[in-house]
Write an enzyme that holds these catalytic residues in place. Sequence first.
Site, mmCIF file in Angstrom:
data_model
loop_
_atom_site.group_PDB
_atom_site.id
_atom_site.type_symbol
_atom_site.label_atom_id
_atom_site.label_comp_id
_atom_site.label_asym_id
_atom_site.label_seq_id
_atom_site.Cartn_x
_atom_site.Cartn_y
_atom_site.Cartn_z
ATOM 1 N N CYS A 183 8.415 29.734 -29.021
ATOM 2 C CA CYS A 183 7.755 29.265 -27.805
ATOM 3 C C CYS A 183 7.522 30.415 -26.822
ATOM 4 C CB CYS A 183 8.612 28.220 -27.121
ATOM 5 S SG CYS A 183 9.026 26.859 -28.212
ATOM 6 N N TRP B 83 6.471 25.936 -30.253
ATOM 7 C CA TRP B 83 6.723 25.977 -31.703
ATOM 8 C C TRP B 83 7.728 24.856 -31.918
ATOM 9 C CZ3 TRP B 83 5.513 29.340 -35.891
ATOM 10 C CH2 TRP B 83 6.384 29.321 -36.975
ATOM 11 N N ASN C 286 12.085 27.072 -23.225
ATOM 12 C CA ASN C 286 12.355 27.641 -24.549
ATOM 13 C C ASN C 286 13.848 27.483 -24.799
ATOM 14 O OD1 ASN C 286 9.754 28.524 -24.507
ATOM 15 N ND2 ASN C 286 10.251 30.707 -24.324
#
Length: 613
Positions: free
Chosen positions: A2, A76, A102
Amino acid sequence: MCGIVGAVSRSQAVLRPLVEGLRVLEYRGYDSCGVAVAEADGVAVRRKVGRLAELEAVLQDGALDGALGGIGHTRWATHGKPSDENAHPHSDGSGHLALVHNGIIENYLELRRDLLDAGVTFTSETDTEVLGHLVGREFERTGDLAAALRAALARVQGYYAVAVVAVRDEVQIVCARQGPPLVVGATAEASFLASDVLALIPHTREVTYLEDGDVAILRPGGFELSDLAGNPVERPVRTIDWDAEEASKGGYAHHMLKEIHEQPDVLAQTAFDRLLQVEGDVAFEGGGWENEALQRVQRVQVVACGTALHAGMIAAYMIEGLAGVPVDVDFASEFRYRDPQLVPDTMVLAISQSGETADTLAAMRLARSLGARPVSICNVIGSTVVRESDAVILTHAGPEIGVASTKAFVTQVVAALLLAVRMGRARGRLSVEQGRELLDELRRLRPRVESLVSDEVDARCAEIAAQTQDAKGFFFLGRGINFPVALEGALKLKEISYVHAEGYAAGEMKHGPIALIEPGMPVVVVNSPGRVASKVRSNIEQVKARGGRVICVGSDPESLALADEGVPVPATNEWLSPLLNVIPLQLFAYHHALLRGCDIDKPRNLAKSVTVE
Ligand code: M6R
């Protein structure tokens, strides 16, 4: 992995800089993205699954073009599939606040339960949304965003980089770090934050890295730093003088080195939110790993290639030792062309970073045609291996760019350990206490991995590489669970430095290879305390008796004392020792290749993903 960006400006619109910042972070890989910007009466969020171009299409209406503050994110997926709903930013539903994150909120299930009991409605499957609500509730009460973030973080276990934008009378942007990186910088007009300094370089080269426990309040033209208790802290301002090429590697000389340094984070990312500490068990997202499915398994067949195969060999030790299930391991390229006789209820475990390796895919397809159930450990969501698996354990290594696999290996071994524990618990082979003990130790591993990517260990590996740079060839020896680590050390050295290196089971030396030992030949021996440690010590003696130069890597003090050179690694449980022992071997190979002037990230004759036979 991320990415986070944020900006607040006195008079200039921030939407374009935010989108450009996200574009800079695209190289890290992502499956969805979004922005949240401050408007006069609230915070507007736009997010999309897919590429940045799709988000830009949504932004084309110009509605957010005038905003003076905001945050952005590339995601992600870890908790929850890639989707518009799971994409960041997340809000608390008030319309006054949005947040990007994140990392992992490890106790999010517990926090989510509390919030549900308090009447909160969730709109995503993410752990991040919990944080959005916690900050939102505090902000509603006090209107002080930094205080609200601190109060929320006090309830959170895990590791994170988080950025929040909120509006009440004025635009407020704050961020905090506990683990994943965050960096801030300011110009006279604006201030910026990002998870990767690359996204700040277009605005300023004078940057400040947050340290763990730091909170930053951004204002147009400057920022204030404090700790989680609100006490001011000072951090140095650094000048970034990298050129564009260096910048894409985050300041490291090579992607491989950067990826070696990412290992503490990716270990945590792959493991921590799956650990059920109290139950001594593991929970995987997605189906296929339930008790009934794992109780049925009669045999496991691992298929993989290269580094992934070495992780598979370690998986075999773990699954046999912790779950009591017989395991066979084969090169995917061999398996696909023999006549494998699979007993009923064989679980075929494919391991692959890319998820596109041709031999691994062919082996999976053959296994399915023979009635077996293909499952996988894979790093790339949506890859063919993932799509063709009945059950998947995703590794969260993020994109691996260097051809030599490093962080992917560590996450594959973590995933294998989690699978072995899950199977052991499902089959009653592993008690709650045994499971708990292993998982506790895994949770304690991150700082030890960090200590191995330190300047000190790097310098030691560089020194040994310099001492041995003229050697004609190397042996890498290990036994038990560290035998595949020796194979991996040899593979790393040969693939990036083009030096001949042979990985061997140390006990096999006397059956032939020991004839190659001559005075001065470097022999790297991997040894940590455990059931074969004393045997490996005898192997060290045998090598030394023939004049071999022993380089010991591991935590067995006696082996380190016997060796000519040593790289001590922190002690841990034998099952986890490969995760630590492999790191000096990666650095050793890296420094050899560096001394020989090799193209480290793109070694000759090799491709990152071998999609053809
Ligand atoms: O993408 P995969 O994990 O399936 O790739 C398998 C191998 O090609 C790969 O691990 C290769 O051995 C690496 N270059 C080793 O560093």
